[in-house]
Write an enzyme that holds these catalytic residues in place. Structure first.
Site, PDB file in Angstrom:
ATOM      1  N   CYS A   4       0.848  -1.196   0.000  1.00  0.00           N
ATOM      2  CA  CYS A   4       0.000   0.000   0.000  1.00  0.00           C
ATOM      3  C   CYS A   4       0.883   1.245   0.000  1.00  0.00           C
ATOM      4  O   CYS A   4       1.668   1.455   0.929  1.00  0.00           O
ATOM      5  CB  CYS A   4      -0.920   0.001   1.218  1.00  0.00           C
ATOM      6  SG  CYS A   4      -1.858   1.527   1.424  1.00  0.00           S
ATOM      7  N   CYS A   7       0.442   3.385   3.130  1.00  0.00           N
ATOM      8  CA  CYS A   7       1.086   2.792   4.307  1.00  0.00           C
ATOM      9  C   CYS A   7       2.590   3.017   4.241  1.00  0.00           C
ATOM     10  O   CYS A   7       3.224   3.300   5.266  1.00  0.00           O
ATOM     11  CB  CYS A   7       0.768   1.299   4.402  1.00  0.00           C
ATOM     12  SG  CYS A   7      -0.932   0.932   4.893  1.00  0.00           S
ATOM     13  N   ASP A  30      -0.854  16.226  -2.592  1.00  0.00           N
ATOM     14  CA  ASP A  30      -1.080  15.289  -3.692  1.00  0.00           C
ATOM     15  C   ASP A  30      -0.005  15.513  -4.752  1.00  0.00           C
ATOM     16  O   ASP A  30       0.326  16.660  -5.062  1.00  0.00           O
ATOM     17  CB  ASP A  30      -2.475  15.519  -4.286  1.00  0.00           C
ATOM     18  CG  ASP A  30      -2.909  14.395  -5.208  1.00  0.00           C
ATOM     19  OD1 ASP A  30      -2.248  14.199  -6.249  1.00  0.00           O
ATOM     20  OD2 ASP A  30      -3.900  13.727  -4.890  1.00  0.00           O
ATOM     21  N   ASN A  88     -13.308   9.173  -2.546  1.00  0.00           N
ATOM     22  CA  ASN A  88     -13.684   8.256  -3.620  1.00  0.00           C
ATOM     23  C   ASN A  88     -13.742   6.845  -3.056  1.00  0.00           C
ATOM     24  O   ASN A  88     -12.876   6.455  -2.279  1.00  0.00           O
ATOM     25  CB  ASN A  88     -12.655   8.319  -4.754  1.00  0.00           C
ATOM     26  CG  ASN A  88     -12.528   9.712  -5.332  1.00  0.00           C
ATOM     27  OD1 ASN A  88     -13.514  10.405  -5.512  1.00  0.00           O
ATOM     28  ND2 ASN A  88     -11.313  10.119  -5.613  1.00  0.00           N
ATOM     29  N   GLY A  94     -13.762   6.284  -8.524  1.00  0.00           N
ATOM     30  CA  GLY A  94     -12.513   6.974  -8.790  1.00  0.00           C
ATOM     31  C   GLY A  94     -11.402   6.683  -7.789  1.00  0.00           C
ATOM     32  O   GLY A  94     -10.356   7.326  -7.829  1.00  0.00           O
ATOM     33  N   THR A  96      -8.208   5.160  -6.533  1.00  0.00           N
ATOM     34  CA  THR A  96      -7.055   4.517  -7.162  1.00  0.00           C
ATOM     35  C   THR A  96      -6.077   3.927  -6.150  1.00  0.00           C
ATOM     36  O   THR A  96      -5.231   3.128  -6.521  1.00  0.00           O
ATOM     37  CB  THR A  96      -6.300   5.499  -8.084  1.00  0.00           C
ATOM     38  OG1 THR A  96      -5.885   6.628  -7.316  1.00  0.00           O
ATOM     39  CG2 THR A  96      -7.191   5.953  -9.242  1.00  0.00           C
ATOM     40  N   HIS A  99      -6.677   2.630   0.235  1.00  0.00           N
ATOM     41  CA  HIS A  99      -6.461   3.038   1.618  1.00  0.00           C
ATOM     42  C   HIS A  99      -7.342   4.274   1.777  1.00  0.00           C
ATOM     43  O   HIS A  99      -7.165   5.253   1.041  1.00  0.00           O
ATOM     44  CB  HIS A  99      -4.987   3.380   1.852  1.00  0.00           C
ATOM     45  CG  HIS A  99      -4.633   3.656   3.284  1.00  0.00           C
ATOM     46  ND1 HIS A  99      -3.604   2.990   3.915  1.00  0.00           N
ATOM     47  CD2 HIS A  99      -5.145   4.513   4.204  1.00  0.00           C
ATOM     48  CE1 HIS A  99      -3.499   3.443   5.158  1.00  0.00           C
ATOM     49  NE2 HIS A  99      -4.431   4.371   5.351  1.00  0.00           N
ATOM     50  N   HIS A 101      -8.941   7.622   2.216  1.00  0.00           N
ATOM     51  CA  HIS A 101      -8.329   8.947   2.244  1.00  0.00           C
ATOM     52  C   HIS A 101      -9.331   9.983   1.769  1.00  0.00           C
ATOM     53  O   HIS A 101     -10.300   9.672   1.080  1.00  0.00           O
ATOM     54  CB  HIS A 101      -7.052   8.996   1.398  1.00  0.00           C
ATOM     55  CG  HIS A 101      -7.247   8.670  -0.046  1.00  0.00           C
ATOM     56  ND1 HIS A 101      -7.429   7.375  -0.507  1.00  0.00           N
ATOM     57  CD2 HIS A 101      -7.277   9.460  -1.141  1.00  0.00           C
ATOM     58  CE1 HIS A 101      -7.558   7.388  -1.818  1.00  0.00           C
ATOM     59  NE2 HIS A 101      -7.479   8.648  -2.230  1.00  0.00           N
ATOM     60  N   HIS A 103      -9.600  13.899   0.008  1.00  0.00           N
ATOM     61  CA  HIS A 103      -8.941  14.981  -0.720  1.00  0.00           C
ATOM     62  C   HIS A 103      -9.483  16.303  -0.191  1.00  0.00           C
ATOM     63  O   HIS A 103     -10.705  16.464  -0.056  1.00  0.00           O
ATOM     64  CB  HIS A 103      -9.269  14.905  -2.218  1.00  0.00           C
ATOM     65  CG  HIS A 103      -8.798  13.651  -2.878  1.00  0.00           C
ATOM     66  ND1 HIS A 103      -7.677  13.616  -3.663  1.00  0.00           N
ATOM     67  CD2 HIS A 103      -9.297  12.393  -2.877  1.00  0.00           C
ATOM     68  CE1 HIS A 103      -7.501  12.394  -4.127  1.00  0.00           C
ATOM     69  NE2 HIS A 103      -8.480  11.629  -3.664  1.00  0.00           N
TER      70      HIS A 103
END
Length: 115
Positions: A4, A7, A30, A88, A94, A96, A99, A101, A103
């Protein structure tokens, strides 16, 4: 989870531009920003998707994640003009990186619908 990417960022194996960290949460820029401010807020616990959040994870998601979002919105001067928080879930949503998260996007007029 050794495969990951988030991670590995949390463990310091992959460099990132860290903007926030506490016991439960990490936030970083990002690498492919979609807005002048585009940050990723990630729980340190590996949770693959929103659908995998368990009741005991509530103390991580709320208040830790949202406290980090509020702190970052103030730190990056987004609170006056506004910002967007996106999560997402799954490939059609969406996502990708598997894990959980969030935005945090801001610094310009964001369009709706997002796409």
């Amino acid at each position: 989870m050794s495969n990951c990417i988030f991670c590995r960022i949390i463990e310091g194996e992959i460099p990132s531009t860290l903007v926030y960290e506490n016991e439960h949460v990490i936030a970083f820029e990002d690498i492919n920003p979609e807005a002048p401010t585009h940050l990723l807020i990630v729980p340190k616990k590996h949770i693959p998707t929103t659908m995998d959040v368990m009741e005991e994870d509530g103390k991580i998601i709320m208040p830790e994640i949202f406290a980090a979002i509020g702190h970052l919105a103030r730190q990056f001067d987004l609170e006056q003009e506004g910002f967007r928080i996106v999560n997402n879930c799954g490939s059609n949503g969406g996502q990708t990186v598997n894990h959980l998260h969030f935005h945090l996007l801001g610094g310009r007029q964001l369009q709706w619908p997002p796409g």
